[in-house]
Design a protein around this motif. Structure first.
Motif, PDB file in Angstrom:
ATOM      1  N   TRP A  32       0.506  -1.244   0.132  1.00  0.00           N
ATOM      2  CA  TRP A  32       0.369   0.048  -0.246  1.00  0.00           C
ATOM      3  C   TRP A  32       0.590   0.941  -0.105  1.00  0.00           C
ATOM      4  O   TRP A  32       0.720   2.321  -0.420  1.00  0.00           O
ATOM      5  N   ARG A  33       2.359   1.216   0.986  1.00  0.00           N
ATOM      6  CA  ARG A  33       2.916   2.595   0.638  1.00  0.00           C
ATOM      7  C   ARG A  33       3.997   2.560  -0.314  1.00  0.00           C
ATOM      8  O   ARG A  33       3.342   3.866  -1.046  1.00  0.00           O
ATOM      9  N   ILE A  34       4.031   1.429  -0.976  1.00  0.00           N
ATOM     10  CA  ILE A  34       4.428   1.961  -2.645  1.00  0.00           C
ATOM     11  C   ILE A  34       3.216   2.116  -3.419  1.00  0.00           C
ATOM     12  O   ILE A  34       3.881   3.225  -3.839  1.00  0.00           O
ATOM     13  N   LYS A  35       2.117   1.980  -3.675  1.00  0.00           N
ATOM     14  CA  LYS A  35       1.126   2.267  -4.137  1.00  0.00           C
ATOM     15  C   LYS A  35       1.442   3.467  -3.678  1.00  0.00           C
ATOM     16  O   LYS A  35       0.932   4.732  -4.992  1.00  0.00           O
ATOM     17  N   ILE A  36       0.955   4.530  -2.688  1.00  0.00           N
ATOM     18  CA  ILE A  36       0.792   5.854  -2.372  1.00  0.00           C
ATOM     19  C   ILE A  36       2.527   7.051  -2.605  1.00  0.00           C
ATOM     20  O   ILE A  36       2.273   8.021  -3.325  1.00  0.00           O
ATOM     21  N   LEU A  37       3.157   6.025  -2.915  1.00  0.00           N
ATOM     22  CA  LEU A  37       4.546   6.892  -2.905  1.00  0.00           C
ATOM     23  C   LEU A  37       4.915   6.594  -4.575  1.00  0.00           C
ATOM     24  O   LEU A  37       5.603   7.955  -4.968  1.00  0.00           O
ATOM     25  N   GLN A  38       4.463   5.937  -5.449  1.00  0.00           N
ATOM     26  CA  GLN A  38       4.457   5.796  -6.856  1.00  0.00           C
ATOM     27  C   GLN A  38       3.493   7.134  -7.688  1.00  0.00           C
ATOM     28  O   GLN A  38       3.370   7.655  -8.484  1.00  0.00           O
ATOM     29  N   SER A  39       1.918   7.083  -6.488  1.00  0.00           N
ATOM     30  CA  SER A  39       1.297   8.163  -7.360  1.00  0.00           C
ATOM     31  C   SER A  39       1.423   9.589  -6.610  1.00  0.00           C
ATOM     32  O   SER A  39       1.574  10.844  -7.509  1.00  0.00           O
ATOM     33  N   ALA A  40       2.366   9.476  -5.949  1.00  0.00           N
ATOM     34  CA  ALA A  40       3.491  10.774  -5.619  1.00  0.00           C
ATOM     35  C   ALA A  40       4.349  10.571  -6.471  1.00  0.00           C
ATOM     36  O   ALA A  40       5.005  12.284  -6.398  1.00  0.00           O
ATOM     37  N   GLY A  41       5.059  10.159  -7.477  1.00  0.00           N
ATOM     38  CA  GLY A  41       5.363  10.582  -8.048  1.00  0.00           C
ATOM     39  C   GLY A  41       7.297   9.512  -8.421  1.00  0.00           C
ATOM     40  O   GLY A  41       8.381  10.439  -9.155  1.00  0.00           O
ATOM     41  N   PHE A  42       7.516   8.643  -7.123  1.00  0.00           N
ATOM     42  CA  PHE A  42       8.661   8.151  -6.930  1.00  0.00           C
ATOM     43  C   PHE A  42       8.656   7.411  -6.875  1.00  0.00           C
ATOM     44  O   PHE A  42       7.570   6.140  -8.405  1.00  0.00           O
ATOM     45  N   GLU A  43       9.361   6.742  -8.661  1.00  0.00           N
ATOM     46  CA  GLU A  43      10.161   5.204  -8.835  1.00  0.00           C
ATOM     47  C   GLU A  43      10.365   4.058  -8.112  1.00  0.00           C
ATOM     48  O   GLU A  43      10.326   4.510  -7.022  1.00  0.00           O
ATOM     49  N   LEU A  44      10.183   3.040  -8.384  1.00  0.00           N
ATOM     50  CA  LEU A  44      10.714   2.254  -7.358  1.00  0.00           C
ATOM     51  C   LEU A  44      12.024   2.188  -6.999  1.00  0.00           C
ATOM     52  O   LEU A  44      12.094   1.359  -5.644  1.00  0.00           O
ATOM     53  N   SER A  45      13.175   2.575  -7.793  1.00  0.00           N
ATOM     54  CA  SER A  45      14.424   2.775  -7.334  1.00  0.00           C
ATOM     55  C   SER A  45      14.294   3.461  -6.170  1.00  0.00           C
ATOM     56  O   SER A  45      14.874   3.771  -4.984  1.00  0.00           O
ATOM     57  N   LEU A  67      14.726   5.065  -0.178  1.00  0.00           N
ATOM     58  CA  LEU A  67      14.089   5.718   0.743  1.00  0.00           C
ATOM     59  C   LEU A  67      13.556   4.919   2.000  1.00  0.00           C
ATOM     60  O   LEU A  67      13.606   5.049   3.798  1.00  0.00           O
ATOM     61  N   ASP A  68      14.165   3.431   1.955  1.00  0.00           N
ATOM     62  CA  ASP A  68      13.753   2.422   3.191  1.00  0.00           C
ATOM     63  C   ASP A  68      15.552   2.420   3.873  1.00  0.00           C
ATOM     64  O   ASP A  68      15.348   2.354   5.531  1.00  0.00           O
ATOM     65  N   HIS A  69      16.332   2.653   3.391  1.00  0.00           N
ATOM     66  CA  HIS A  69      17.284   3.238   3.861  1.00  0.00           C
ATOM     67  C   HIS A  69      18.073   4.533   4.500  1.00  0.00           C
ATOM     68  O   HIS A  69      18.397   4.414   4.961  1.00  0.00           O
TER      69      HIS A  69
END
Length: 260
Positions: free
Chosen positions: A52-65, A70-72
């Motif tokens: 769900w967090r990944i979906k949120i950040l993708q919608s905010a314009g973040f790439e998967l990489s 961000l995890d680190h």
């Protein structure tokens, strides 16, 4: 803790199974349990929350990489990343706004082309122009070369960023070219003010004599008791930047006046 099959996760979060598998391939999530007999993947609530967090950040314009990075990061480092992302997103929004204004100008121009060629009195707000040439249509190559060396706002084409115009002075009832301007609504370090005020305006279509149309405007000004302010603007509405048919070319001649 209950585990959920990948199909259940897909349906619950409105996300494709392929996307969930891609997140795992990129190392963003890991299945809590894999059935050794059929290879089905299962995820507990903590992994579902990650999806769900990944979906949120993708919608905010973040790439998967970027999401993985961000995890680190510590919270202060995440703040820096978010500020940089916000700046990029703000630039994109500004680009889109300029593109919308360009499309609006072209739609307005098409409407103007189809109207009767009537003189109009208009109030025009302050504008700001960056000089990029001073020869009267010296040649197209030089014109485009000078224009292209202007810094396009937010990295987009100059004719979308700016409104190409010619600026004139009026002396002894004659109109003389002063310079070529790339006009914008906001002031920059390179721009000069083109004061707002009342303008007598007339569309000049392909094949019409620019000086003759200017004479029409002068006659209108005299008839109505207005006073010339001494400057004029010719705004390119439609030219080769939109269509390949030169017969559609049109400018708007704007002559500044003082009006009681």
């Amino acid at each position: 803790m209950k585990n959920y099959a990948i199909g259940e996760v897909s349906k619950a979060l409105d996300i494709s199974v392929q996307a969930v598998r891609l997140y795992q391939k990129k190392g963003l999530i890991q299945p809590t349990y894999i059935n050794e007999e059929n290879g089905y993947r299962y995820y507990d609530e903590s992994e579902v929350a990650k999806i769900w967090r990944i979906k949120i950040l993708q919608s905010a314009g973040f790439e998967l990489s970027e999401i993985k990075e961000l995890d680190h990061l510590a919270l202060k480092e995440i703040e820096v990343v978010l500020e940089e992302k916000r700046k990029k997103l703000d630039d994109v929004i500004s680009q889109k706004k300029l593109a919308l204004k360009y499309l609006d100008r072209q739609l307005f121009a098409i409407d103007a082309y189809q109207q009767e060629n009537n003189i109009q009195l208009k109030w025009i707000d302050d504008r700001y122009g960056i000089k990029f040439g001073d020869e009267p249509r010296y040649n197209l190559f030089d014109h485009l070369s000078d224009l292209s060396h202007l810094k396009g706002l937010y990295g987009i084409n100059q004719e979308v960023s700016y409104e190409p115009t010619s600026r004139f002075v009026i002396e002894n009832d004659e109109i003389k070219l002063l310079d070529l301007l790339a006009v914008q609504e906001e002031m920059s370090s390179e721009s000069t003010l083109q004061p707002g005020g009342w303008y007598v305006c007339l569309y000049v279509k392909k094949g019409k004599s620019f000086k003759r149309e200017f004479r029409r405007i002068l006659g209108y000004i005299v008839e109505n008791g207005y006073t010339l302010r001494g400057d004029a603007i010719s705004v390119i509405l439609i030219n080769d930047n939109l269509v390949n048919h030169k017969e559609y070319n049109i400018r708007e001649l704007q002559v500044a006046i003082l009006k009681d």
